[in-house]
Motif scaffolding. Structure first.
Motif, PDB file in Angstrom:
ATOM      1  N   VAL A 262     -13.551  15.109 -42.277  1.00 58.71           N
ATOM      2  CA  VAL A 262     -14.077  13.926 -41.578  1.00 58.71           C
ATOM      3  C   VAL A 262     -12.906  13.122 -41.008  1.00 58.71           C
ATOM      4  O   VAL A 262     -12.159  12.484 -41.735  1.00 58.71           O
TER       5      VAL A 262
ATOM      6  N   LYS B 249     -12.972  10.743 -38.561  1.00 54.70           N
ATOM      7  CA  LYS B 249     -13.269   9.443 -37.929  1.00 54.70           C
ATOM      8  C   LYS B 249     -12.170   8.433 -38.241  1.00 54.70           C
ATOM      9  O   LYS B 249     -11.649   8.409 -39.360  1.00 54.70           O
TER      10      LYS B 249
ATOM     11  N   ILE C 250     -21.776  13.148 -37.706  1.00 55.27           N
ATOM     12  CA  ILE C 250     -22.292  12.742 -39.030  1.00 55.27           C
ATOM     13  C   ILE C 250     -22.699  11.276 -39.100  1.00 55.27           C
ATOM     14  O   ILE C 250     -23.101  10.802 -40.153  1.00 55.27           O
TER      15      ILE C 250
ATOM     16  N   MET D  54     -29.148  16.845 -44.884  1.00 57.98           N
ATOM     17  CA  MET D  54     -27.924  16.120 -45.269  1.00 57.98           C
ATOM     18  C   MET D  54     -28.329  14.879 -46.056  1.00 57.98           C
ATOM     19  O   MET D  54     -29.343  14.251 -45.748  1.00 57.98           O
TER      20      MET D  54
ATOM     21  N   MET E 161     -26.699  11.513 -48.852  1.00 55.74           N
ATOM     22  CA  MET E 161     -25.596  10.830 -49.540  1.00 55.74           C
ATOM     23  C   MET E 161     -26.088  10.255 -50.856  1.00 55.74           C
ATOM     24  O   MET E 161     -27.238   9.825 -50.958  1.00 55.74           O
TER      25      MET E 161
ATOM     26  N   MET F 191     -18.817  13.837 -50.621  1.00 56.08           N
ATOM     27  CA  MET F 191     -17.712  13.252 -49.882  1.00 56.08           C
ATOM     28  C   MET F 191     -16.483  13.267 -50.799  1.00 56.08           C
ATOM     29  O   MET F 191     -16.511  13.899 -51.855  1.00 56.08           O
ATOM     30  N   SER F 192     -15.425  12.573 -50.397  1.00 61.50           N
ATOM     31  CA  SER F 192     -14.178  12.659 -51.169  1.00 61.50           C
ATOM     32  C   SER F 192     -14.365  12.374 -52.659  1.00 61.50           C
ATOM     33  O   SER F 192     -13.819  13.076 -53.504  1.00 61.50           O
TER      34      SER F 192
ATOM     35  N   ARG G  80     -18.411  16.963 -46.816  1.00 57.24           N
ATOM     36  CA  ARG G  80     -17.819  16.189 -45.712  1.00 57.24           C
ATOM     37  C   ARG G  80     -16.733  15.284 -46.295  1.00 57.24           C
ATOM     38  O   ARG G  80     -17.020  14.293 -46.927  1.00 57.24           O
ATOM     39  N   ILE G  81     -15.498  15.674 -46.072  1.00 59.48           N
ATOM     40  CA  ILE G  81     -14.408  14.998 -46.778  1.00 59.48           C
ATOM     41  C   ILE G  81     -13.417  14.364 -45.808  1.00 59.48           C
ATOM     42  O   ILE G  81     -12.847  15.041 -44.948  1.00 59.48           O
ATOM     43  N   GLY G  82     -13.263  13.049 -45.936  1.00 59.02           N
ATOM     44  CA  GLY G  82     -12.352  12.310 -45.068  1.00 59.02           C
ATOM     45  C   GLY G  82     -11.093  11.872 -45.785  1.00 59.02           C
ATOM     46  O   GLY G  82     -10.019  12.461 -45.636  1.00 59.02           O
ATOM     47  N   SER G  83     -11.209  10.836 -46.597  1.00 60.47           N
ATOM     48  CA  SER G  83     -10.009  10.201 -47.156  1.00 60.47           C
ATOM     49  C   SER G  83      -9.196  11.130 -48.056  1.00 60.47           C
ATOM     50  O   SER G  83      -7.975  10.988 -48.122  1.00 60.47           O
TER      51      SER G  83
ATOM     52  N   ARG H 262      -8.776   5.078 -44.426  1.00 59.72           N
ATOM     53  CA  ARG H 262      -9.007   4.729 -43.027  1.00 59.72           C
ATOM     54  C   ARG H 262      -8.714   3.249 -42.804  1.00 59.72           C
ATOM     55  O   ARG H 262      -9.058   2.417 -43.624  1.00 59.72           O
TER      56      ARG H 262
HETATM   57  C1  LIG Z   1     -17.087   8.752 -43.604  1.00 63.00           C
HETATM   58  C2  LIG Z   1     -18.102   9.726 -44.045  1.00 63.00           C
HETATM   59  C3  LIG Z   1     -17.762  10.761 -44.927  1.00 63.00           C
HETATM   60  C4  LIG Z   1     -16.382  10.929 -45.534  1.00 63.00           C
HETATM   61  O1  LIG Z   1     -16.124   9.954 -46.483  1.00 63.00           O
HETATM   62  P1  LIG Z   1     -14.826  10.046 -47.435  1.00 63.00           P
HETATM   63  O2  LIG Z   1     -15.202   9.198 -48.593  1.00 63.00           O
HETATM   64  O3  LIG Z   1     -13.685   9.496 -46.653  1.00 63.00           O
HETATM   65  O4  LIG Z   1     -14.632  11.455 -47.792  1.00 63.00           O
HETATM   66  C5  LIG Z   1     -18.741  11.680 -45.256  1.00 63.00           C
HETATM   67  N1  LIG Z   1     -19.989  11.590 -44.765  1.00 63.00           N
HETATM   68  C6  LIG Z   1     -20.359  10.610 -43.921  1.00 63.00           C
HETATM   69  C7  LIG Z   1     -21.754  10.579 -43.420  1.00 63.00           C
HETATM   70  C8  LIG Z   1     -19.427   9.638 -43.542  1.00 63.00           C
HETATM   71  O5  LIG Z   1     -19.808   8.668 -42.707  1.00 63.00           O
END
Ligand SMILES: *Cc1c(COP(=O)(O)O)cnc(C)c1O
Length: 223
Positions: free
Chosen positions: A24, A26, A68, A152, A154, A196-197, A212-215, A221
């Motif tokens: 991820v 963004k 996403i 999908m 959360m 997620m993370s 879905r992994i961002g941080s 961010r």
């Molecule tokens: C930002 C986001 C993520 C990633 O989040 P992290 O905690 O940074 O891994 C995953 N899914 C969705 C829908 C997001 O908006």
């Protein structure tokens, strides 16, 4: 090796085979995406249309973009034909709009329907009941240029791991119910995007096959 490449390598090592990793990206610049790309990463997730379009234009064409974020109906047309998967389809209206625009563009769009189970988090998504009704009423049969590949969801944003696990169980349960009981003839309905993370391990234990992994890849961010 850059820290981004290291993070990706670490995650791949930790994750069972068969789980797709969406990085991820963004709020992170194209240069960070390229670092991940050079480490072999191809699936990236973006949540804002403008930012996605700018990155999509300048980055390699073999990137598989996952959208996403909440998608406003007036922006659908701009992203059609540019995504590998729109994961955040949160209303029927949006779904049928995607179908219309995909038909006009002559493309097939793959999507996930977003289910909402978490208590205090984003209000976006179908409820479990709405989702069950959608498939019971076989509304997907009206789609001509959209393929629903799965669900999908959360978990609640809480340190309470049992609560998180419970949310993932509910999401996995509605996914299985649709797949096994409600619409067993639905083909290619096999993607369950959860995690997620902070919670991906629990999500994978509960059956997720897309995380879905961002941080944990790109760092924190700066909004
Ligand atoms: C930002 C986001 C993520 C990633 O989040 P992290 O905690 O940074 O891994 C995953 N899914 C969705 C829908 C997001 O908006």
């Amino acid at each position: 090796m850059s820290s981004i490449a290291q993070n990706i390598e670490f995650l791949r090592h930790e994750m069972p085979a068969g789980v797709a990793l969406v990085a991820v990206s963004k709020f992170h610049p194209a240069s960070c995406i390229l670092e991940a790309y050079e480490a072999g990463q191809r699936k990236f997730g973006e949540s804002r249309v403008q930012e996605f379009l700018e990155k999509e234009k300048e980055l390699p064409g073999d990137i598989e973009w996952h959208f996403i974020g909440h998608l406003q109906t007036n922006k659908v047309r701009q992203i059609i034909g540019k995504t590998a998967l729109i994961e955040s389809v949160d209303t029927e209206r949006l779904l049928f709009l995607i179908d219309n625009e995909s038909a006009k563009a002559g493309v097939m769009t793959r999507v996930l329907l977003q289910v909402h189970v978490a208590k205090e988090e984003t209000k976006f998504g179908f409820s479990e009941e709405e989702l069950a009704d959608f498939f019971k009423e076989r509304k997907f049969e009206a789609l001509t240029h959209t393929h629903i590949s799965g669900i999908m969801g959360m978990a609640s944003n809480t340190p309470d791991e049992e609560r998180v696990r419970d949310d993932f169980r509910r999401i996995a349960a509605i996914f299985k119910r649709i797949k096994m009981d409600i619409a067993p003839d639905l083909r290619g309905f096999d993607q369950l995007s959860m995690g997620m993370s902070g919670d991906w391990k629990i999500a994978v234990e509960e059956g997720s096959n897309i995380v879905r992994i961002g941080s944990a890849i790109f760092g924190v961010r700066n909004y």
